[in-house]
Design a protein around this motif. Structure first.
Motif, mmCIF file in Angstrom:
data_model
loop_
_atom_site.group_PDB
_atom_site.id
_atom_site.type_symbol
_atom_site.label_atom_id
_atom_site.label_comp_id
_atom_site.label_asym_id
_atom_site.label_seq_id
_atom_site.Cartn_x
_atom_site.Cartn_y
_atom_site.Cartn_z
ATOM 1 N N ALA A 180 0.695 -1.088 0.149
ATOM 2 C CA ALA A 180 0.119 0.102 0.084
ATOM 3 C C ALA A 180 0.902 1.002 0.078
ATOM 4 O O ALA A 180 0.688 2.123 -0.714
ATOM 5 C CB ALA A 180 -1.044 -0.116 1.217
ATOM 6 N N ALA A 184 1.273 3.934 -3.067
ATOM 7 C CA ALA A 184 0.922 5.198 -2.622
ATOM 8 C C ALA A 184 1.960 6.194 -3.041
ATOM 9 O O ALA A 184 1.996 7.614 -2.574
ATOM 10 C CB ALA A 184 0.383 5.600 -1.134
ATOM 11 N N ALA A 243 -5.329 -2.630 -4.980
ATOM 12 C CA ALA A 243 -5.400 -1.250 -4.802
ATOM 13 C C ALA A 243 -6.330 -0.511 -4.398
ATOM 14 O O ALA A 243 -6.579 0.432 -3.606
ATOM 15 C CB ALA A 243 -4.616 -0.406 -5.937
ATOM 16 N N VAL A 248 -5.631 3.030 -2.434
ATOM 17 C CA VAL A 248 -4.435 3.605 -2.811
ATOM 18 C C VAL A 248 -4.554 3.549 -4.536
ATOM 19 O O VAL A 248 -5.386 2.876 -5.096
ATOM 20 C CB VAL A 248 -3.095 3.112 -2.570
#
Length: 292
Positions: A180, A184, A243, A248
């Motif tokens: 994650a 990001a 995702a 994200v």
């Protein structure tokens, strides 16, 4: 049954120990740290401080526990250090098997991986050999896996669980985990995985399902078994889905894969009665957001 768990505070081990206790087994579990030993005791098991890379101390711990079976869930992945994890697969397994032999233990259940198979088309069954053609850095990973599996097989009965990509609490694919962070845009995020949404096929398994397979494997015959969910899938399918579940940005899909990126089949594990509670990553990714 008396069960000794090495790697009891890892992502799988911390779920496995209470499952074994709930099933009525007498569980001794190892940790390198006093804090880890206390966590183990809080789960209802006997906690013992021991390091898999300390052959003498490990031998004493196994002898004292006098287990019927050794459960090998050792990994060293907290710093995403493939070299350290490879060393634990080779040396830690060697020490654990030698300790088991010295204590008269003839059975081991050992954690391996399902993405070390030789290149080919379609998801791999256990009959496919390990990859003997890999170049670096993959060659080091496959060599360490081969060493782990061959060393475990020195015991009379060795069940080798070839886990899929682990997701759920304590993994790189969990909410707030390394994947994650990488998606990001955090360049400091460290994990041994990919953020490329390409054609590379992977197989997943939730850590709770992986732990459940380890409990079931106490009664399985020896040999390698893929412990993966029902749906091998290309990264261009599962990575955007993960995702979205993590909230994200999703990478743009692209084409291409390595020939060894083929996923794995779980027919053998299913034939032995194992059923993943999360049979597909499609629902499992979202489920981990709710239940962890």
């Amino acid at each position: 049954m008396r069960v000794l768990v090495a790697g009891a505070t890892g992502a799988v081990g911390r779920l496995l120990v209470p499952m074994l206790v709930a099933a009525g087994h007498e569980v001794t579990a190892l940790s390198r740290t006093p804090a880890g030993v206390e966590r183990i005791r809080g789960l209802g098991a006997i906690g013992v401080r021991a390091d898999a890379l300390d052959a003498t101390g490990l031998r004493q711990a196994v002898r004292s526990a006098s287990p019927d079976v050794v459960m090998h869930q050792l990994t060293d992945l907290s710093d995403a250090d493939g070299t350290a994890n490879g060393r634990l697969r080779r040396e830690g397994t060697r020490n654990l098997v030698d300790a088991a032999k010295a204590a008269g233990v003839g059975r081991i259940v050992a954690q391996s991986i399902s993405w070390a198979y030789a290149p080919g088309e379609g998801p791999a069954a256990e009959s496919v050999p390990l990859d003997g053609t890999a170049t670096e850095p993959r060659a080091r990973t496959v060599a360490a896996v081969r060493a782990l599996e061959e060393t475990a097989a020195e015991l009379e009965t060795a069940v080798v669980l070839r886990y899929g990509l682990l997701y759920g609490p304590g993994t790189w694919y969990a909410p707030g985990g390394a994947l994650a962070a990488a998606l990001a845009g955090d360049r400091s995020a460290r994990f041994l995985g990919s953020t490329v949404a390409n054609d590379a096929v992977g197989s997943f398994v939730h850590v709770a399902d992986a732990a459940g397979a380890a409990v079931a494997a106490l009664d399985w015959p020896g040999g390698a078994v893929n412990v993966v969910d029902d749906e091998p899938a290309p990264a261009r399918a599962w990575l955007p889905a993960l995702a979205r579940a993590l909230g994200v940005p999703a990478p743009e899909p692209v084409t291409g894969r390595q020939e060894w990126e083929r996923g794995a089949l779980n027919a053998l594990a299913r034939s032995r009665g194992w059923r993943p509670a999360r049979p597909t990553w499609r629902t499992g990714f979202a489920d981990q957001m709710v239940r962890g």
